[in-house]
Design a protein around this motif. Structure first.
Motif, short mmCIF file in Angstrom:
data_model
loop_
_atom_site.label_atom_id
_atom_site.label_comp_id
_atom_site.label_asym_id
_atom_site.label_seq_id
_atom_site.Cartn_x
_atom_site.Cartn_y
_atom_site.Cartn_z
N GLY A 97 0.82 -1.21 0.00
CA GLY A 97 0.00 0.00 0.00
C GLY A 97 0.85 1.25 0.00
O GLY A 97 0.55 2.22 -0.71
N PHE A 98 1.94 1.24 0.79
CA PHE A 98 2.82 2.41 0.86
C PHE A 98 3.51 2.66 -0.48
O PHE A 98 3.59 3.81 -0.94
CB PHE A 98 3.87 2.19 1.95
CG PHE A 98 4.88 3.30 2.05
CD1 PHE A 98 4.54 4.52 2.60
CD2 PHE A 98 6.18 3.13 1.55
CE1 PHE A 98 5.48 5.56 2.68
CE2 PHE A 98 7.11 4.14 1.62
CZ PHE A 98 6.76 5.37 2.19
N VAL A 99 3.99 1.59 -1.11
CA VAL A 99 4.66 1.74 -2.41
C VAL A 99 3.70 2.29 -3.45
O VAL A 99 4.05 3.21 -4.22
CB VAL A 99 5.24 0.38 -2.87
CG1 VAL A 99 5.67 0.44 -4.34
CG2 VAL A 99 6.41 -0.04 -2.00
N LEU A 100 2.48 1.76 -3.49
CA LEU A 100 1.49 2.26 -4.45
C LEU A 100 1.09 3.69 -4.15
O LEU A 100 0.86 4.49 -5.07
CB LEU A 100 0.26 1.35 -4.43
CG LEU A 100 0.48 -0.09 -4.94
CD1 LEU A 100 -0.78 -0.92 -4.75
CD2 LEU A 100 0.91 -0.09 -6.40
N GLN A 101 1.04 4.04 -2.88
CA GLN A 101 0.73 5.43 -2.49
C GLN A 101 1.81 6.37 -2.98
O GLN A 101 1.52 7.46 -3.50
CB GLN A 101 0.60 5.50 -0.97
CG GLN A 101 0.26 6.88 -0.44
CD GLN A 101 0.12 6.88 1.08
OE1 GLN A 101 -0.51 6.00 1.65
NE2 GLN A 101 0.74 7.84 1.73
N GLU A 102 3.06 5.97 -2.82
CA GLU A 102 4.18 6.79 -3.31
C GLU A 102 4.15 6.90 -4.84
O GLU A 102 4.48 7.95 -5.39
CB GLU A 102 5.50 6.18 -2.86
CG GLU A 102 5.76 6.30 -1.37
CD GLU A 102 5.89 7.75 -0.95
OE1 GLU A 102 6.87 8.41 -1.37
OE2 GLU A 102 5.01 8.25 -0.21
#
Length: 405
Positions: A97-102
C-alpha cells in the motif's frame, strides 16, 4: 476425558475461531488484490500485462512455497508458522500500500513500483503459504476423528468467505483512498497474528529437531486424493473464469449487463458452497463416502443444468448446484487424505495439498477457457466426465486400500 479432543471447551472454541478467522483473513488478502491492483496499476502507468504478472508471480510462488512449508512446520511448530505467515502478510500488504501510495504521488516511477510490488507479492505468498497447512494440522490434531469432515468443511468455508469479502472490502474501503484497503487489511492481519500469540496454545505438537526422511509422494496411497483436490479447485476457478463468457454469449449482453448478472451468479455459487460447508456438513457429521457421492452427484446435476437450462434462472440454478456440490466434495476429498497418513505426516500432507490446490487454481482458468473456445458446452461435458472419473477412482481406492472411510 481428554479435553483437547473436546471442541466444546471454551479454550478450544476460542482457538478454533481465531484460527478460522486467520483463514478468512488469508482469503481476503488473496482476493482483494484482484479488485484493487488493476485500477491503481493503470493509474500509475503499468501495462495490463505487467499487472497480471504481479498476480501470477504470487500464485506461482504459493504453489512452490506451500510444498516446502511442511518440513518447516514440523521443525518450528504450527503456531509459530501461523504467526510468521500472518505477520508477513500484514507487513507486506502494508508496504505494498505504501509503495502504491508513493507511486500515485509520483514519488516512484512505474518501473520502480513494478519491481517493489513484485518482490512484495513474492514475500507475501511465501508467508501465507504456511498458514493453511499449519491451521489444518492444528485443527485436525485437536478434533475428534468423527468431527474431522466438519473441521475440514469449516476450513473451506472460512477461506471462501474471505475470498468473497476481499473484493467487497476493496470496493467499500477505497472510498477512503485508493490505498486505504491495503492498510486496513494489514491491520486486520496483524491483529489476528497478535490474538493467536495471546490465546492459542498447541500442546500436542512435537517439534522435529532432525529432518525426517523424505516422503515418496508417488508411492503414497494419498496421491490420487491430492489429484482430486487439485481437480476440484481447477473446476471451481475454471467455471468462475468462463461464466462471464457464457452469460454474455448466451444472453447477448453488453459489458455492464454481463458484470451485473455475473455478480449474482457468483454470489449464488458462493452462498450455496458456504451453506453446505458451514451448516449441513457439521450439522449431520457426514462421512467421506456420503460427501464424495453427494458432491459428485450434485456436481453432475450442475453440469447438466449448465447444458440444458438456457435461461438466466437456469444459470443461477446450475451455479447453486455447482457450489453445493463443491461444498460436499471438498471436505470429502481432504478428509480422506488425512485418514490415510500418520499423525507425523499431517503437516507435510496439508502443505502438499495446498500446493496442489494452488496448481489447480492456476490451471483452471486456462484449461476451461481453452475448452470454451472449442464450444460453449464443451467445458461442462468435460467437467461432468471428470467428476464421474473422480468417483470411479474413489471407489477403486476405497476397495483396494480396504480402508473404511
Amino acid at each position: 476425558m481428554d479435553t483437547s479432543q473436546n471442541p466444546n471447551t471454551f479454550n478450544e472454541k476460542i482457538s478454533r475461531w481465531l484460527l478460522l478467522s486467520c483463514l478468512m483473513a488469508v482469503g481476503i488478502g488473496q482476493s482483494f488484490i484482484f479488485t484493487s491492483l488493476p485500477p491503481i496499476g493503470r493509474e500509475i502507468g503499468l501495462a495490463d500485462v505487467r499487472i497480471s504478472t504481479l498476480i501470477t508471480a504470487g500464485a506461482a510462488t504459493f504453489v512452490v512455497a506451500a510444498f516446502l512449508w511442511g518440513g518447516i512446520i514440523n521443525r518450528i511448530g504450527r503456531m509459530r508458522s501461523v504467526i510468521i505467515g500472518m505477520s508477513s502478510y500484514a507487513v507486506t500488504i502494508a508496504l505494498t500500500g505504501f509503495v502504491l501510495q508513493e507511486a500515485l504521488a509520483r514519488n516512484l516511477s512505474a518501473e520502480q513500483t513494478y519491481y517493489f510490488v513484485f518482490v512484495l507479492r513474492i514475500v507475501f505468498s511465501l508467508g501465507i503459504a504456511g498458514v493453511l497447512p499449519s491451521i489444518q494440522t492444528y485443527l485436525i490434531a485437536h478434533t475428534d476423528i468423527k468431527r474431522r469432515s466438519s473441521t475440514i468443511a469449516m476450513i473451506g468455508a472460512s477461506f471462501s468467505i474471505g475470498m468473497i469479502l476481499g473484493p467487497a472490502f476493496a470496493s467499500l474501503l477505497s472510498s477512503l483512498g485508493l490505498t486505504a484497503p491495503f492498510y486496513i487489511i494489514a491491520l486486520l492481519a496483524g491483529s489476528a497474528a497478535l490474538l493467536v500469540v495471546l490465546f492459542v496454545r498447541d500442546s500436542k505438537h512435537v517439534r522435529q529437531r532432525e529432518k525426517p526422511p523424505a516422503i515418496n509422494w508417488l508411492a503414497q496411497p494419498v496421491m490420487p486424493f491430492l489429484f482430486m483436490s487439485s481437480l476440484s479447485i481447477l473446476s471451481m476457478t475454471g467455471v468462475q473464469q468462463i461464466m462471464s463468457f457464457l452469460i454474455q454469449d448466451r444472453f447477448q449482453l453488453d459489458v455492464a449487463q454481463t458484470t451485473h448478472h455475473l455478480g449474482f451468479a457468483m454470489m449464488t455459487m458462493s452462498c450455496f458452497s458456504i451453506l453446505v460447508q458451514m451448516i449441513l456438513v457439521p450439522r449431520f457429521q457426514l462421512g467421506v463416502v456420503t460427501l464424495m457421492f453427494s458432491g459428485v452427484g450434485i456436481g453432475v446435476l450442475a453440469q447438466l443444468a449448465f447444458i440444458y437450462l438456457d435461461s438466466y434462472t437456469g444459470v443461477l440454478i446450475a451455479m447453486g448446484l455447482f457450489g453445493a456440490g463443491f461444498g460436499f466434495l471438498f471436505p470429502g476429498i481432504v478428509t480422506a487424505q488425512t485418514l490415510l497418513v500418520k499423525d507425523e505426516q499431517q503437516s507435510r500432507l496439508a502443505s502438499m495439498n495446498a500446493s496442489m490446490q494452488g496448481l489447480g487454481a492456476a490451471l483452471g482458468p486456462v484449461i476451461l477457457a481453452s475448452l470454451y473456445q472449442l464450444g460453449q458446452l464443451v467445458p461442462f461435458f468435460g467437467l461432468m466426465f471428470a467428476l464421474l472419473f473422480m468417483l470411479v477412482v474413489f471407489v477403486y481406492c476405497k476397495q483396494k486400500l480396504k480402508h473404511v472411510f
